[in-house]
Design an enzyme around this catalytic site. Structure first.
Site, PDB file in Angstrom:
ATOM      1  N   ARG A 158       0.809  -1.170   0.044  1.00 48.75           N
ATOM      2  CA  ARG A 158       0.146  -0.147  -0.147  1.00 48.75           C
ATOM      3  C   ARG A 158       1.048   1.397   0.222  1.00 48.75           C
ATOM      4  O   ARG A 158       1.951   1.290   0.761  1.00 48.75           O
ATOM      5  CB  ARG A 158      -0.697   0.038   1.274  1.00 48.75           C
ATOM      6  CG  ARG A 158      -2.117  -0.783   1.320  1.00 48.75           C
ATOM      7  CD  ARG A 158      -3.230  -0.590   0.114  1.00 48.75           C
ATOM      8  NE  ARG A 158      -4.163  -1.217  -0.038  1.00 48.75           N
ATOM      9  CZ  ARG A 158      -4.332  -2.719  -0.727  1.00 48.75           C
ATOM     10  NH1 ARG A 158      -3.311  -2.828  -1.352  1.00 48.75           N
ATOM     11  NH2 ARG A 158      -5.520  -3.352  -0.600  1.00 48.75           N
TER      12      ARG A 158
ATOM     13  N   GLU B  31      -3.185   7.478  -4.906  1.00 47.89           N
ATOM     14  CA  GLU B  31      -3.174   6.937  -6.273  1.00 47.89           C
ATOM     15  C   GLU B  31      -4.588   7.332  -6.873  1.00 47.89           C
ATOM     16  O   GLU B  31      -5.802   7.545  -5.863  1.00 47.89           O
ATOM     17  CB  GLU B  31      -3.618   5.319  -5.924  1.00 47.89           C
ATOM     18  CG  GLU B  31      -2.475   4.644  -5.754  1.00 47.89           C
ATOM     19  CD  GLU B  31      -2.504   3.149  -5.366  1.00 47.89           C
ATOM     20  OE1 GLU B  31      -3.741   2.513  -5.472  1.00 47.89           O
ATOM     21  OE2 GLU B  31      -1.395   2.460  -4.876  1.00 47.89           O
TER      22      GLU B  31
ATOM     23  N   HIS C 223      -0.626  -0.025  -9.802  1.00 52.56           N
ATOM     24  CA  HIS C 223      -1.376  -0.850  -8.761  1.00 52.56           C
ATOM     25  C   HIS C 223      -2.129  -2.203  -9.754  1.00 52.56           C
ATOM     26  O   HIS C 223      -3.109  -2.206  -9.454  1.00 52.56           O
ATOM     27  CB  HIS C 223      -2.628  -0.150  -8.016  1.00 52.56           C
ATOM     28  CG  HIS C 223      -2.857  -0.979  -6.726  1.00 52.56           C
ATOM     29  ND1 HIS C 223      -3.171  -0.318  -5.802  1.00 52.56           N
ATOM     30  CD2 HIS C 223      -3.040  -2.158  -6.398  1.00 52.56           C
ATOM     31  CE1 HIS C 223      -3.503  -1.174  -4.675  1.00 52.56           C
ATOM     32  NE2 HIS C 223      -3.293  -2.414  -5.363  1.00 52.56           N
TER      33      HIS C 223
END
Ligand code: DGY
Length: 326
Positions: free
Chosen positions: A238, A267, A286
């Site tokens: 993360r 993000e 991601h």
């Protein structure tokens, strides 16, 4: 007929599993995230939620959606869930562990090697028309043979990465966990070390812990300063586990050598981020679990959990098993 809300288009096989059990589906298919209020509103008239994407399952949501019989996340990470509030509320919630470990470890490995050989940046030089004459002292990366891989969080994904690194490059494996991983020690001759030792010894340091209060901002200037100047930092867990401005500072000042990120903070990342123009940095959007095979398995697992919740049975991948204790 009871209805299930699915917050993104997912594998048709998974949806079919739910339909075959006699439930109706609402699949949200707009290309933007739902706001918290929209999600609450959409849950009205539904008996369960299959949550895909960064939906916040916090106390407010749980208080507003007490009618749901269960929530299945289509992710292994559950940092958007207030687990204590879910326990208090009596709401079973599941995730999708194991099925994405290999695919995510592949991305960590891909980033490790790509950073070591400056692959993304080298590709850009060709696009910019900068592939000039051969200069033997230019474009030099580093080799991984016999180097030390440090794994923070040697669980399922970390173990898959460590296996690959050991098999491909004979890397020494050191790790730091809440508890020792005897299996990894036996399989890979991995050595448990303190967090500070992990920082000190790793040539490549790969992060595989959950995002929690304790791990938020764990990699900052102070921690980067304890790492080797040739170190490569990899984060596929993360983005909020590293402090992004500090990472930029550490790279600009050659405190560490390079970084490979499949997760950023925020993000989506700012397309003007200096990270995107650094030679020793590779960034991906991601995509850790983004293979046809893995996304299929995740969707099916989430569907199976939802069906169990709707039947009032134990969700196999429940993250709050306290729910089922008498
Ligand atoms: C996960 O499953 O947690 C992946 O990071 C996708 O969010």
């Amino acid at each position: 007929m009871e209805k299930v809300l699915v917050t993104r288009r997912i594998s048709e096989n998974a949806l079919e599993l739910i339909r075959n059990e006699g439930y109706e589906l609402s699949v949200y298919s707009e290309s933007r995230d739902l706001t918290p209020m929209e999600l609450i509103k959409m849950c009205e008239g539904h008996a369960a939620l299959l949550s895909v994407g960064p939906n916040k399952i916090d106390e407010h949501f749980l208080n507003s959606c007490k009618h749901l019989k269960g929530i299945a996340l289509m992710s292994v990470g559950y940092d958007k869930v207030d687990v204590n509030a879910a326990i208090k509320q009596g709401m079973p919630i599941s995730n999708t562990p194991d099925v994405l470990s290999e695919a995510t470890a592949d991305v960590a490995f891909l980033l490790m090697l790509s950073v070591a050989r400056k692959a993304f940046y080298m590709h850009k030089t060709i696009e910019r028309g900068e592939w000039g004459f051969f200069e033997p002292m230019k474009n030099l990366g580093q080799e991984l043979y016999g180097k030390t891989l440090g794994v923070l969080g040697l669980g399922r994904i970390g173990l898959e990465l460590a296996k690959k690194a050991k098999a491909a490059y004979g890397m020494e494996i050191v790790y730091h966990n809440r508890s020792k991983n005897q299996n990894a020690e036996r399989l890979l001759d991995a050595t448990y070390v303190s967090f500070d030792e992990l920082l000190r010894q790793s040539d490549v340091l790969s992060v595989h812990v959950n995002l929690t209060k304790e791990t938020t901002g764990m990699f900052n200037l102070t921690t980067f300063e304890k790492m080797k100047p040739n170190a490569i930092f990899i984060n596929t867990a993360r983005g909020a586990i590293h402090h992004e401005e500090d990472l930029i500072t550490a790279l600009q000042n050659k405190i560490i050598w390079g970084a490979g990120l499949d997760v950023t903070n925020p993000e989506p990342m700012d397309r003007n981020s200096p990270l995107l123009n650094m030679e020793n940095v590779c960034v991906l959007p991601h995509i850790g679990s983004a293979t046809e095979e893995t996304r299929e398995k995740m969707a099916v697992m989430a569907a199976q959990n939802i069906i169990k919740a709707l039947k009032g049975e134990r969700m196999p991948q429940v993250i709050n098993p306290e729910m089922y204790q008498a």
